[in-house]
Design a protein around this motif. Structure first.
Motif, mmCIF file in Angstrom:
data_model
loop_
_atom_site.group_PDB
_atom_site.id
_atom_site.type_symbol
_atom_site.label_atom_id
_atom_site.label_comp_id
_atom_site.label_asym_id
_atom_site.label_seq_id
_atom_site.Cartn_x
_atom_site.Cartn_y
_atom_site.Cartn_z
ATOM 1 N N GLU A 298 0.817 -1.210 0.000
ATOM 2 C CA GLU A 298 0.000 0.000 0.000
ATOM 3 C C GLU A 298 0.855 1.265 0.000
ATOM 4 O O GLU A 298 0.468 2.280 -0.591
ATOM 5 N N ILE A 299 2.024 1.226 0.658
ATOM 6 C CA ILE A 299 2.862 2.430 0.734
ATOM 7 C C ILE A 299 4.018 2.382 -0.269
ATOM 8 O O ILE A 299 4.940 3.195 -0.204
ATOM 9 N N GLY A 300 3.954 1.419 -1.206
ATOM 10 C CA GLY A 300 4.904 1.404 -2.306
ATOM 11 C C GLY A 300 6.295 0.921 -1.947
ATOM 12 O O GLY A 300 7.290 1.469 -2.422
ATOM 13 N N VAL A 301 6.378 -0.120 -1.110
ATOM 14 C CA VAL A 301 7.675 -0.678 -0.719
ATOM 15 C C VAL A 301 7.816 -2.076 -1.314
ATOM 16 O O VAL A 301 7.161 -3.013 -0.849
ATOM 17 N N PRO A 302 8.659 -2.261 -2.330
ATOM 18 C CA PRO A 302 8.862 -3.596 -2.902
ATOM 19 C C PRO A 302 9.506 -4.530 -1.871
ATOM 20 O O PRO A 302 10.376 -4.108 -1.088
ATOM 21 N N HIS A 303 9.110 -5.785 -1.879
ATOM 22 C CA HIS A 303 9.646 -6.751 -0.927
ATOM 23 C C HIS A 303 9.322 -8.158 -1.389
ATOM 24 O O HIS A 303 8.619 -8.358 -2.382
ATOM 25 N N ARG A 304 9.828 -9.112 -0.634
ATOM 26 C CA ARG A 304 9.532 -10.524 -0.903
ATOM 27 C C ARG A 304 8.994 -11.158 0.365
ATOM 28 O O ARG A 304 9.522 -10.931 1.450
ATOM 29 N N LEU A 305 7.932 -11.946 0.239
ATOM 30 C CA LEU A 305 7.379 -12.687 1.367
ATOM 31 C C LEU A 305 8.053 -14.050 1.427
ATOM 32 O O LEU A 305 8.070 -14.786 0.433
ATOM 33 N N GLN A 306 8.614 -14.392 2.573
ATOM 34 C CA GLN A 306 9.355 -15.643 2.716
ATOM 35 C C GLN A 306 8.411 -16.839 2.668
ATOM 36 O O GLN A 306 7.411 -16.902 3.384
ATOM 37 N N VAL A 585 1.358 -11.403 -7.193
ATOM 38 C CA VAL A 585 2.172 -12.409 -7.873
ATOM 39 C C VAL A 585 3.443 -12.619 -7.062
ATOM 40 O O VAL A 585 4.196 -11.679 -6.817
ATOM 41 N N ASP A 586 3.663 -13.843 -6.642
ATOM 42 C CA ASP A 586 4.903 -14.197 -5.948
ATOM 43 C C ASP A 586 6.022 -14.391 -6.967
ATOM 44 O O ASP A 586 7.113 -13.832 -6.836
ATOM 45 N N ARG A 613 2.445 -17.787 -9.762
ATOM 46 C CA ARG A 613 2.333 -18.287 -8.391
ATOM 47 C C ARG A 613 1.879 -17.112 -7.534
ATOM 48 O O ARG A 613 2.501 -16.045 -7.559
ATOM 49 N N LEU A 614 0.824 -17.295 -6.750
ATOM 50 C CA LEU A 614 0.168 -16.185 -6.066
ATOM 51 C C LEU A 614 0.337 -16.272 -4.555
ATOM 52 O O LEU A 614 0.611 -17.344 -4.005
#
Length: 636
Positions: A298-306, A585-586, A613-614
């Motif tokens: 929501e605040i525009g921070v790219p990241h990866r969910l483990q 999208v993961d 992959r979602l």
């Protein structure tokens, strides 16, 4: 020191004592957080090959997560000399490979992780693996404090069955997987049980060593929790059942860390996006991690969910490689040519990728056998190094999934006070204060430089759904459901997108997936029908990206959504969400489906293509009539 080790630290006396043990030694190493364990294991493996004359095939290396496999394998490639061909594996992939070799007709890929672990234990106990491991001379196992239940019994059978040396490494202060043992009475006895078994079984032959110096933390704030390790370790080893005192002390220590505040737009986005090092946001549960991920988007921070340790995803570049091959055997020279145009992992070399793809007999003559590669994709038989998540600058993870990882900066979400017994029972949890203390200790010992505290998250309506094992959005009204977790496997892979439930040119869909869809992109699940076609399932949903269908939900998802919305034994869901939003999208992954369907779609003869992959904690969007009915019921 050889050239391979010029950029690595010299061994300490403690590390040297581990490295120099002979191949037939029975070694257990207590290694505290950040004690240079991986560096020591790489040097240990190198010595086993170079000085003890072991071959790579005579060494078995097992660990818990694909991230750990990737790290250890990468270190071996970069810094190993004689041992650079030694292969590390997760328990799951090793068990699957063993079962497939012994019982190829057992359909082991379709069975659960627990079933494969139990199956591998039985195979070894029955002597069916004796021929496969007749040359086994040394076993290396990482994170042995987390060997509980079936995995503990598997390793005990392995070490007893084969007359070989071993090096096992762990730290009872970081034992955090007791929760996987469902029986509360059995769970209480699992802490430190493997260490007790080692001492009772091998007695005076057992060599016990320790790694006590911390090399990870480079600042005082990163070392803030390390002082708790000795007490947690001694309590675990003594098997003492303590109250909440240790957890409260650790949480009090966390409160001394600098506060990051809340994930608001003004401060957090800039602070997270502009930091040059690696960052992790660590949460007590996967449900909280999903909420944090949602706020970061929501605040525009790219990241990866483990992902979880058992969550496998074959990268897109492998499917793209197979699509471009003209014959069933790919020469090394042709392989190198194709790699230039493919999105291979950063830093990966052609030699390394050829070795990983060609393992387990997939290189025949001078070429890579695509038929055997396809079989490995469909059965989950690819090496863990290929299916591990790629590195990311910012990672969001649960405490459990961050085990074994380290970052320059760590933000720990305050887990709050432990729930009372009544609250825990309502949540369906069994709270072990000692394990909760060890878990918080693990989270607080991940940083190299900075440890920050994030305020506790509002999670009142985010709960684990007992019927599905997924996180869900609930309402204070028992009969209302507001959303469900989307996970890997929720997209249909049996047929290429465009050939089932919606019509589109499959080749164009594949091209769109490669060129237009990126990790982190938002998609919407849009209901195709108002009624379900089969029993005990929901209607299918289109996966829509920027207004364009790119897939359809899987039968497994339809069954899980049905169970999530089934409120009781005598209740049958009749209304289904019009859409599910908040899904991301993961990754784009290579999947193996129907070979005939792939050929008919013009995607080659191997039944391999790409699918999204979602992930995400979805929001249900209901039809207007359903919303009005719910509002009326709530008003009454």
């Amino acid at each position: 020191m050889s050239d391979a080790y010029m950029s690595t630290p010299s061994l300490t006396s403690e590390q040297r004592a581990v490295v120099d043990q002979p191949a037939n030694a029975l070694v257990v190493v207590t290694a505290g957080a950040g004690a240079g364990k991986t560096h020591t294991l790489v040097r240990r493996l190198d010595r086993l090959v170079a000085a003890e004359d072991l071959s790579a095939g005579e060494i078995l290396v097992l660990t818990f997560s694909r991230a750990a496999v990737r790290e250890l394998s990468g270190r071996l490639v970069r810094h190993g000399e004689a041992a650079r061909n030694v292969r590390a594996r997760t328990f799951d992939s090793w068990a699957l490979e063993l079962l497939t070799q012994v019982d190829a007709a057992g359909d082991w890929p379709s069975k659960s992780f627990e079933a494969r672990i139990r199956g591998a234990q039985q195979v070894i106990d029955d002597g069916l693996a004796d021929d496969l491991y007749e040359d086994l001379r040394h076993v290396v196992i990482d994170e042995v404090q987390d060997l509980v239940g079936d995995r503990r019994e598997l390793v005990e059978v392995l070490l007893e069955r084969f007359d070989c040396g071993f090096t096992v490494v762990g730290d009872s202060a970081q034992a955090i997987y007791g929760f996987t043992v469902k029986d509360p009475d059995q769970r209480a006895g699992e802490t430190n049980r493997f260490f007790d078994w080692l001492r009772a079984t091998f007695q005076e032959d057992l060599v016990e060593l320790s790694l006590t110096e911390n090399f990870r933390a480079r600042s005082e704030e990163a070392r803030i929790a390390l002082g708790h390790g000795a007490r947690l370790r001694s309590l675990a080893e003594a098997g003492e059942d303590k109250d909440e005192a240790d957890y409260k002390e650790l949480r009090s220590t966390l409160e001394q860390a600098l506060s990051f505040g809340e994930l608001d737009r003004d401060f957090a986005a800039a602070a997270l996006n502009e930091y040059e090092g690696s960052t992790a946001v660590l949460c007590r549960t996967n449900g909280q991690a999903l909420v944090v991920s949602e706020r970061l988007h929501e605040i525009g921070v790219p990241h990866r969910l483990q992902r979880s340790a058992q969550d496998r995803a074959v990268p897109a570049w492998i499917g793209l490689l197979m699509r471009q091959c003209e014959s069933s055997l790919v020469s090394r020279s042709r392989f190198d040519e194709l790699l230039v145009e493919l999105p291979v992992p950063e830093g990966a070399t052609p030699d390394e990728l050829w070795r990983l793809l060609g393992g387990s007999g997939r290189v025949r003559g001078n070429g890579l056998d695509l038929g055997r590669l396809r079989a490995a994709i469909s059965t989950g038989g690819l090496p863990d190094e290929l299916t591990a998540q790629p590195p990311a600058r910012l990672v969001v993870s649960s405490f459990h999934r961050a085990k074994g990882l380290e970052f320059d900066r760590v933000l720990v979400v305050d887990p709050g006070p432990l729930p009372s017994p009544a609250e825990a029972e309502k949540m369906g949890r069994v709270v072990d204060p000692a394990e909760e203390a060890r878990l918080l200790y693990v989270a607080m010992t991940r940083p190299r430089d900075e440890l920050w505290r994030l305020e506790a998250l509002e999670k009142q309506n985010i709960r684990l759904d007992k019927a599905t094992g997924r996180w869900g959005r609930f309402h204070y009204q028992r009969w209302m459901r507001k959303g469900i977790e989307i996970i890997g496997g929720d997209v249909r892979t049996e047929q290429p997108a465009g050939t089932h439930d919606f019509e589109a040119d499959p080749i164009e869909v594949q091209k769109y997936l490669v060129t237009e869809v990126r990790p982190g992109d938002e998609v919407v699940l849009e209901r195709l029908h108002t009624t379900a076609i089969g029993l005990q399932e929901s209607p299918p949903y289109l996966v829509v990206h920027n207004g364009r269908p790119i897939g359809v939900t899987s039968d497994r998802f339809h069954g899980q959504l049905y169970r999530h919305l089934k409120l009781g034994r005598g209740y049958e869901p009749e209304r289904w969400p019009r859409a599910v939003t908040g899904i991301r999208v993961d990754a784009m992954e290579t999947v193996a489906g129907s070979e005939a369907a792939g050929a008919n779609a013009g995607l080659g003869p191997y039944g391999v293509w790409l699918a999204p992959r979602l992930f995400g904690l979805g929001h249900f969007i209901w039809d207007k009539a359903d919303q009005e009915e719910d509002a009326g019921v709530e008003a009454r």
